[in-house]
Motif scaffolding. Structure first.
Motif, mmCIF file in Angstrom:
data_model
loop_
_atom_site.group_PDB
_atom_site.id
_atom_site.type_symbol
_atom_site.label_atom_id
_atom_site.label_comp_id
_atom_site.label_asym_id
_atom_site.label_seq_id
_atom_site.Cartn_x
_atom_site.Cartn_y
_atom_site.Cartn_z
ATOM 1 N N VAL A 180 0.845 -1.195 0.000
ATOM 2 C CA VAL A 180 0.000 0.000 0.000
ATOM 3 C C VAL A 180 0.882 1.247 0.000
ATOM 4 C CG1 VAL A 180 -1.888 1.220 1.106
ATOM 5 C CG2 VAL A 180 -1.675 -1.257 1.399
ATOM 6 N N PRO A 181 0.962 1.965 -1.115
ATOM 7 C CA PRO A 181 1.743 3.205 -1.136
ATOM 8 C C PRO A 181 1.120 4.256 -0.232
ATOM 9 C CG PRO A 181 1.298 2.417 -3.360
ATOM 10 C CD PRO A 181 0.407 1.635 -2.436
ATOM 11 N N MET A 182 1.980 5.079 0.374
ATOM 12 C CA MET A 182 1.534 6.240 1.139
ATOM 13 C C MET A 182 1.863 7.475 0.320
ATOM 14 S SD MET A 182 0.393 7.965 3.767
ATOM 15 C CE MET A 182 0.249 6.925 5.220
ATOM 16 N N TYR A 183 0.849 8.221 -0.090
ATOM 17 C CA TYR A 183 1.056 9.318 -1.014
ATOM 18 C C TYR A 183 0.856 10.704 -0.402
ATOM 19 C CZ TYR A 183 1.142 5.927 -4.832
ATOM 20 O OH TYR A 183 1.467 4.888 -5.668
ATOM 21 N N ASN A 184 0.760 10.798 0.910
ATOM 22 C CA ASN A 184 0.533 12.114 1.495
ATOM 23 C C ASN A 184 1.399 12.314 2.728
ATOM 24 O OD1 ASN A 184 -1.085 13.961 3.544
ATOM 25 N ND2 ASN A 184 -1.629 14.578 1.473
ATOM 26 N N GLU A 185 2.130 13.417 2.755
ATOM 27 C CA GLU A 185 3.060 13.687 3.847
ATOM 28 C C GLU A 185 2.359 13.872 5.194
ATOM 29 O OE1 GLU A 185 5.653 16.928 3.099
ATOM 30 O OE2 GLU A 185 6.486 16.075 1.265
ATOM 31 N N LYS A 186 1.211 14.545 5.179
ATOM 32 C CA LYS A 186 0.554 14.840 6.455
ATOM 33 C C LYS A 186 -0.065 13.590 7.065
ATOM 34 C CE LYS A 186 -0.172 19.719 5.525
ATOM 35 N NZ LYS A 186 -1.135 20.840 5.379
ATOM 36 N N VAL A 187 -0.614 12.731 6.235
ATOM 37 C CA VAL A 187 -1.104 11.445 6.743
ATOM 38 C C VAL A 187 0.066 10.664 7.326
ATOM 39 C CG1 VAL A 187 -2.267 9.290 6.149
ATOM 40 C CG2 VAL A 187 -2.959 11.411 5.018
ATOM 41 N N ASP A 188 1.191 10.726 6.639
ATOM 42 C CA ASP A 188 2.382 10.021 7.107
ATOM 43 C C ASP A 188 2.909 10.589 8.415
ATOM 44 O OD1 ASP A 188 5.812 9.740 6.200
ATOM 45 O OD2 ASP A 188 4.514 8.093 6.809
ATOM 46 N N GLU A 189 2.735 11.898 8.630
ATOM 47 C CA GLU A 189 3.178 12.502 9.889
ATOM 48 C C GLU A 189 2.417 11.910 11.076
ATOM 49 O OE1 GLU A 189 5.655 14.287 10.376
ATOM 50 O OE2 GLU A 189 6.157 15.328 8.523
ATOM 51 N N ILE A 190 1.127 11.659 10.887
ATOM 52 C CA ILE A 190 0.355 11.047 11.979
ATOM 53 C C ILE A 190 0.854 9.631 12.229
ATOM 54 C CG2 ILE A 190 -1.940 10.419 12.810
ATOM 55 C CD1 ILE A 190 -3.125 12.544 11.013
ATOM 56 N N TRP A 191 1.128 8.914 11.147
ATOM 57 C CA TRP A 191 1.664 7.551 11.287
ATOM 58 C C TRP A 191 2.994 7.568 12.039
ATOM 59 C CZ3 TRP A 191 3.269 4.104 6.507
ATOM 60 C CH2 TRP A 191 3.424 2.766 6.934
ATOM 61 N N HIS A 192 3.874 8.520 11.669
ATOM 62 C CA HIS A 192 5.151 8.658 12.373
ATOM 63 C C HIS A 192 4.926 8.903 13.866
ATOM 64 C CE1 HIS A 192 8.618 8.655 9.630
ATOM 65 N NE2 HIS A 192 7.794 9.117 8.701
ATOM 66 N N ALA A 193 3.978 9.772 14.195
ATOM 67 C CA ALA A 193 3.707 10.088 15.596
ATOM 68 C C ALA A 193 3.197 8.862 16.349
ATOM 69 C CB ALA A 193 2.692 11.226 15.683
ATOM 70 N N MET A 194 2.389 8.047 15.685
ATOM 71 C CA MET A 194 1.907 6.816 16.317
ATOM 72 C C MET A 194 3.070 5.920 16.717
ATOM 73 S SD MET A 194 -1.457 5.676 14.102
ATOM 74 C CE MET A 194 -1.730 4.236 15.162
ATOM 75 N N LEU A 195 4.089 5.879 15.869
ATOM 76 C CA LEU A 195 5.247 5.017 16.128
ATOM 77 C C LEU A 195 6.049 5.455 17.348
ATOM 78 C CD1 LEU A 195 6.402 4.647 12.440
ATOM 79 C CD2 LEU A 195 5.856 2.728 13.928
ATOM 80 N N MET A 196 5.933 6.732 17.702
ATOM 81 C CA MET A 196 6.682 7.237 18.850
ATOM 82 C C MET A 196 6.198 6.606 20.160
ATOM 83 S SD MET A 196 8.936 9.261 17.551
ATOM 84 C CE MET A 196 8.964 8.018 16.235
ATOM 85 N N PHE A 197 4.954 6.150 20.158
ATOM 86 C CA PHE A 197 4.403 5.458 21.325
ATOM 87 C C PHE A 197 4.522 3.947 21.053
ATOM 88 C CE2 PHE A 197 2.394 9.567 20.843
ATOM 89 C CZ PHE A 197 2.423 10.097 22.126
ATOM 90 N N THR A 198 5.705 3.429 21.271
ATOM 91 C CA THR A 198 6.077 2.088 20.797
ATOM 92 C C THR A 198 5.147 0.994 21.281
ATOM 93 O OG1 THR A 198 8.373 2.848 20.849
ATOM 94 C CG2 THR A 198 7.986 0.485 20.562
ATOM 95 N N ARG A 199 4.930 0.933 22.574
ATOM 96 C CA ARG A 199 4.101 -0.159 23.119
ATOM 97 C C ARG A 199 2.663 -0.065 22.624
ATOM 98 N NH1 ARG A 199 5.617 0.436 29.393
ATOM 99 N NH2 ARG A 199 5.550 2.603 28.694
ATOM 100 N N GLU A 200 2.128 1.145 22.607
ATOM 101 C CA GLU A 200 0.743 1.314 22.139
ATOM 102 C C GLU A 200 0.611 0.934 20.665
ATOM 103 O OE1 GLU A 200 2.448 3.416 23.883
ATOM 104 O OE2 GLU A 200 1.282 4.158 25.600
ATOM 105 N N TYR A 201 1.615 1.304 19.864
ATOM 106 C CA TYR A 201 1.559 0.983 18.431
ATOM 107 C C TYR A 201 1.644 -0.527 18.204
ATOM 108 C CZ TYR A 201 2.500 1.003 13.420
ATOM 109 O OH TYR A 201 2.417 0.778 12.057
ATOM 110 N N GLU A 202 2.535 -1.189 18.915
ATOM 111 C CA GLU A 202 2.659 -2.641 18.773
ATOM 112 C C GLU A 202 1.368 -3.346 19.176
ATOM 113 O OE1 GLU A 202 6.017 -3.755 21.101
ATOM 114 O OE2 GLU A 202 7.489 -3.068 19.607
ATOM 115 N N ARG A 203 0.752 -2.879 20.262
ATOM 116 C CA ARG A 203 -0.492 -3.482 20.719
ATOM 117 C C ARG A 203 -1.616 -3.252 19.709
ATOM 118 N NH1 ARG A 203 -1.054 -0.781 25.164
ATOM 119 N NH2 ARG A 203 0.444 -2.098 26.263
ATOM 120 N N PHE A 204 -1.666 -2.045 19.150
ATOM 121 C CA PHE A 204 -2.674 -1.731 18.129
ATOM 122 C C PHE A 204 -2.524 -2.653 16.918
ATOM 123 C CE2 PHE A 204 -2.853 0.574 14.014
ATOM 124 C CZ PHE A 204 -4.217 0.531 13.820
ATOM 125 N N CYS A 205 -1.316 -2.788 16.409
ATOM 126 C CA CYS A 205 -1.075 -3.628 15.227
ATOM 127 C C CYS A 205 -1.456 -5.080 15.491
ATOM 128 C CB CYS A 205 0.391 -3.555 14.797
ATOM 129 S SG CYS A 205 0.879 -1.968 14.098
#
Length: 305
Positions: free
Chosen positions: A97-122
């Motif tokens: 799945v390509p990501m074609y928008n920088e701002k959507v990607d910024e939210i994704w990047h921010a999600m990754l900063m919360f490592t445990r929460e992101y792993e649990r979500f996935c």
């Protein structure tokens, strides 16, 4: 008298300039209810799974971080969050799945900063990690396939083109058209879709394959009237999908495809305000372009299952 006229003209120009500036600043995006999913492919249950596995506290922390860093205006945040939900829905369905928008990607990047929460979500949502890692060159073939699937799963409008760049500027590869015309359901699933995913996603995949096969067969049988399809400002672009397939299959060059597709698109439509440019004149990617499997630019990133 001359001075009065000059002063009046200057003041009028100031007011017009301020009005134009305010118009740009006040531009806002439409946030669809239920992420604007189409109701005929079983996405409701998969969307519920996505939203139920994303704790409100986690989403709030991510939003606070992104807005606090000035990456997205608060009034626009819900729109880009909706687009990220769409990306995660696609990530549970497609292999890449390509990501074609920088701002959507910024939210994704921010999600990754919360490592445990992101792993649990996935884990709760997809059953495995949605990795955000460096990946290699995005292709026009991937872009066209993305648009085809995206248009089948989600409602679109002019704001979609502002976000991702104008759709239907890249032809589907003849190989993809042949595959969806000739391969079996199981062969298509193995080639293009997630094979280890949730029951909700598997249900969507089965319905989506049937729809995409129908699209190809519908066009090849000549059952549709290409003259009746036209993309108009602010309307859903799903009507353009048969044209995309028809001209991808029959045009011999990329320029010929673009010329035919543009005959059915409004010539005056503006693509300003979007964060990623994509047109017939070429394919360009943002410096933060990311994908679920593939992407472009030297600093590209992506997620893979």
């Amino acid at each position: 008298m001359e001075i009065t006229i000059i002063a009046f003209v200057t003041f009028a120009a100031f007011l017009i300039g301020r009005a134009v500036k305010n118009k740009k600043l006040s531009f806002s995006y439409t946030v669809y209810e239920r992420a604007g999913i189409r109701s005929d492919l079983g996405l409701e249950e998969l969307l519920s799974r996505l939203e139920n596995t994303m704790p409100e506290s986690y989403a709030a922390h991510v939003k606070k971080r992104v807005i606090g860093e000035g990456q997205i205006r608060e009034e626009d945040y819900d729109y880009y969050e909706m687009e990220l939900k769409r990306f995660f829905l696609l990530s549970a369905i497609l292999k890449e799945v390509p990501m074609y928008n920088e701002k959507v990607d910024e939210i994704w990047h921010a999600m990754l900063m919360f490592t445990r929460e992101y792993e649990r979500f996935c884990e709760d949502y997809k059953g495995n990690m949605i990795h955000h890692a460096p990946s290699v060159g995005n292709t026009t073939e991937e872009r066209a396939f993305f648009e085809w699937v995206y248009g089948r799963l989600f409602l679109t409008n002019e704001e979609t083109h502002r976000t991702y760049g104008r759709f239907f500027q890249q032809p589907l590869s003849k190989n993809i058209i042949e595959n969806f015309n000739d391969l079996s359901h199981d062969e298509l699933k193995e080639t293009y879709f997630q094979t280890h995913t949730s029951e909700e996603a598997a249900n969507v995949i089965d319905r989506l394959i049937q729809q995409l096969q129908y699209d190809i067969q519908h066009v090849k049988s000549g059952s549709y009237k290409k003259s009746s399809s036209r993309l108009r400002d602010g309307t859903d672009s799903v009507s353009m999908i048969p044209l995309m397939i028809f001209y991808s299959d029959t045009c011999s060059t990329h320029d010929q495809y673009c010329e035919r597709m543009n005959d059915h698109s409004p010539s005056h439509t503006s693509t300003h305000h979007h964060d990623h440019h994509h047109s017939c004149s070429g394919h360009s990617c943002s410096s933060h372009s990311c994908s679920s499997g593939s992407s472009c630019s030297s600093s590209s990133c992506g997620s893979s299952s």
